[in-house]
Write a protein that holds these residues in place. Structure first.
Motif, PDB file in Angstrom:
ATOM      1  N   UNK A  32      43.378 -46.983  12.906  1.00  0.00           N
ATOM      2  CA  UNK A  32      44.704 -46.491  12.618  1.00  0.00           C
ATOM      3  C   UNK A  32      45.763 -47.558  12.853  1.00  0.00           C
ATOM      4  N   UNK A  33      45.558 -48.401  13.849  1.00  0.00           N
ATOM      5  CA  UNK A  33      46.555 -49.423  14.155  1.00  0.00           C
ATOM      6  C   UNK A  33      46.723 -50.377  12.969  1.00  0.00           C
ATOM      7  N   UNK A  34      45.661 -50.679  12.259  1.00  0.00           N
ATOM      8  CA  UNK A  34      45.748 -51.569  11.099  1.00  0.00           C
ATOM      9  C   UNK A  34      45.928 -50.783   9.800  1.00  0.00           C
ATOM     10  N   UNK A  35      45.385 -49.581   9.739  1.00  0.00           N
ATOM     11  CA  UNK A  35      45.409 -48.822   8.492  1.00  0.00           C
ATOM     12  C   UNK A  35      46.811 -48.333   8.151  1.00  0.00           C
ATOM     13  N   UNK A  36      47.541 -47.834   9.140  1.00  0.00           N
ATOM     14  CA  UNK A  36      48.864 -47.272   8.866  1.00  0.00           C
ATOM     15  C   UNK A  36      49.829 -48.325   8.321  1.00  0.00           C
ATOM     16  N   UNK A  37      49.952 -49.521   8.934  1.00  0.00           N
ATOM     17  CA  UNK A  37      50.842 -50.527   8.343  1.00  0.00           C
ATOM     18  C   UNK A  37      50.414 -50.951   6.933  1.00  0.00           C
ATOM     19  N   UNK A  38      49.115 -51.078   6.708  1.00  0.00           N
ATOM     20  CA  UNK A  38      48.632 -51.429   5.379  1.00  0.00           C
ATOM     21  C   UNK A  38      49.012 -50.352   4.378  1.00  0.00           C
ATOM     22  N   UNK A  39      48.877 -49.106   4.773  1.00  0.00           N
ATOM     23  CA  UNK A  39      49.210 -47.998   3.899  1.00  0.00           C
ATOM     24  C   UNK A  39      50.709 -47.963   3.592  1.00  0.00           C
ATOM     25  N   UNK A  40      51.531 -48.271   4.575  1.00  0.00           N
ATOM     26  CA  UNK A  40      52.985 -48.320   4.366  1.00  0.00           C
ATOM     27  C   UNK A  40      53.321 -49.367   3.308  1.00  0.00           C
ATOM     28  N   UNK A  41      52.725 -50.544   3.416  1.00  0.00           N
ATOM     29  CA  UNK A  41      52.988 -51.617   2.450  1.00  0.00           C
ATOM     30  C   UNK A  41      52.491 -51.225   1.065  1.00  0.00           C
ATOM     31  N   UNK A  42      51.305 -50.656   0.967  1.00  0.00           N
ATOM     32  CA  UNK A  42      50.748 -50.238  -0.329  1.00  0.00           C
ATOM     33  C   UNK A  42      51.643 -49.188  -0.974  1.00  0.00           C
ATOM     34  N   UNK A  43      52.081 -48.198  -0.198  1.00  0.00           N
ATOM     35  CA  UNK A  43      52.944 -47.158  -0.749  1.00  0.00           C
ATOM     36  C   UNK A  43      54.286 -47.725  -1.185  1.00  0.00           C
ATOM     37  N   UNK A  44      54.835 -48.633  -0.387  1.00  0.00           N
ATOM     38  CA  UNK A  44      56.109 -49.254  -0.759  1.00  0.00           C
ATOM     39  C   UNK A  44      55.970 -50.019  -2.067  1.00  0.00           C
ATOM     40  N   UNK A  45      54.889 -50.753  -2.235  1.00  0.00           N
ATOM     41  CA  UNK A  45      54.667 -51.490  -3.485  1.00  0.00           C
ATOM     42  C   UNK A  45      54.486 -50.537  -4.663  1.00  0.00           C
ATOM     43  N   UNK A  46      53.799 -49.429  -4.456  1.00  0.00           N
ATOM     44  CA  UNK A  46      53.586 -48.457  -5.533  1.00  0.00           C
ATOM     45  C   UNK A  46      54.902 -47.808  -5.942  1.00  0.00           C
ATOM     46  N   UNK A  47      55.709 -47.442  -4.960  1.00  0.00           N
ATOM     47  CA  UNK A  47      56.997 -46.819  -5.250  1.00  0.00           C
ATOM     48  C   UNK A  47      57.913 -47.810  -5.945  1.00  0.00           C
ATOM     49  N   UNK A  48      57.965 -49.036  -5.445  1.00  0.00           N
ATOM     50  CA  UNK A  48      58.826 -50.046  -6.064  1.00  0.00           C
ATOM     51  C   UNK A  48      58.351 -50.397  -7.458  1.00  0.00           C
ATOM     52  N   UNK A  49      57.070 -50.284  -7.713  1.00  0.00           N
ATOM     53  CA  UNK A  49      56.571 -50.520  -9.062  1.00  0.00           C
ATOM     54  C   UNK A  49      57.049 -49.462 -10.033  1.00  0.00           C
ATOM     55  N   UNK A  50      57.276 -48.241  -9.526  1.00  0.00           N
ATOM     56  CA  UNK A  50      57.768 -47.163 -10.366  1.00  0.00           C
ATOM     57  C   UNK A  50      59.273 -47.276 -10.607  1.00  0.00           C
ATOM     58  N   UNK A 101      51.852 -38.540  12.046  1.00  0.00           N
ATOM     59  CA  UNK A 101      51.236 -37.665  11.043  1.00  0.00           C
ATOM     60  C   UNK A 101      49.810 -38.092  10.691  1.00  0.00           C
ATOM     61  N   UNK A 102      49.574 -39.390  10.676  1.00  0.00           N
ATOM     62  CA  UNK A 102      48.231 -39.899  10.387  1.00  0.00           C
ATOM     63  C   UNK A 102      47.245 -39.393  11.438  1.00  0.00           C
ATOM     64  N   UNK A 103      47.627 -39.443  12.705  1.00  0.00           N
ATOM     65  CA  UNK A 103      46.753 -38.967  13.772  1.00  0.00           C
ATOM     66  C   UNK A 103      46.559 -37.455  13.713  1.00  0.00           C
ATOM     67  N   UNK A 104      47.615 -36.731  13.337  1.00  0.00           N
ATOM     68  CA  UNK A 104      47.500 -35.273  13.234  1.00  0.00           C
ATOM     69  C   UNK A 104      46.533 -34.844  12.133  1.00  0.00           C
ATOM     70  N   UNK A 105      46.296 -35.713  11.164  1.00  0.00           N
ATOM     71  CA  UNK A 105      45.326 -35.423  10.108  1.00  0.00           C
ATOM     72  C   UNK A 105      43.931 -35.883  10.509  1.00  0.00           C
ATOM     73  N   UNK A 106      43.804 -37.125  10.967  1.00  0.00           N
ATOM     74  CA  UNK A 106      42.485 -37.724  11.149  1.00  0.00           C
ATOM     75  C   UNK A 106      41.773 -37.338  12.441  1.00  0.00           C
ATOM     76  N   UNK A 107      42.498 -37.032  13.500  1.00  0.00           N
ATOM     77  CA  UNK A 107      41.816 -36.637  14.747  1.00  0.00           C
ATOM     78  C   UNK A 107      41.043 -35.328  14.551  1.00  0.00           C
ATOM     79  N   UNK A 108      41.655 -34.272  13.999  1.00  0.00           N
ATOM     80  CA  UNK A 108      40.860 -33.059  13.760  1.00  0.00           C
ATOM     81  C   UNK A 108      39.723 -33.281  12.758  1.00  0.00           C
ATOM     82  N   UNK A 109      39.986 -34.035  11.683  1.00  0.00           N
ATOM     83  CA  UNK A 109      38.945 -34.288  10.694  1.00  0.00           C
ATOM     84  C   UNK A 109      37.752 -34.982  11.335  1.00  0.00           C
TER      85      UNK A 109
END
Length: 102
Positions: free
Chosen positions: A1-19, A52-60
């Motif tokens: 999660x420590x590495x995944x969340x920042x990577x996901x933020x950057x990916x989402x930002x790039x996707x949104x900016x592409x739109x 929010x990421x932890x609230x999803x993945x910990x129960x899963x």
């Protein structure tokens, strides 16, 4: 999660900016997104989705590991590759059904 969340933020930002490419502050690359996030929001900007990421993945993950253990108990006890794949698929499907809204 420590590495995944920042990577996901950057990916989402790039996707949104592409739109919305004509938006002020639009990013042209992942590196530009990193710089923009860090300069405008600071280091914590990369972790705004951490809770929010932890609230999803910990129960899963908890349900998945429990279900995988239960699946391994069925059968004659011999673990083959195919049985392992089947157990993992069943456990993941059960965990997803329990934690994802319909």
């Amino acid at each position: 999660s420590i590495a995944y969340v920042p990577r996901d933020i950057v990916v989402e930002r790039c996707a949104i900016d592409g739109q919305i490419a004509k938006q002020v502050g639009s990013t042209a690359s992942s590196l530009a997104a990193l710089r923009t996030i860090f300069s405008t929001e600071g280091a914590m900007g990369f972790f705004r989705a951490f809770v929010p990421h932890q609230l999803v993945w910990v129960p899963f993950n908890g349900i998945f590991m429990w279900a995988l253990g239960r699946c391994k108990q069925f059968g004659d006890g011999e673990q083959t590759y195919i049985r392992g794949v089947g157990n993992t698929f069943c456990a993941a499907a059960f965990a997803a059904a329990c934690t994802n809204p319909i």
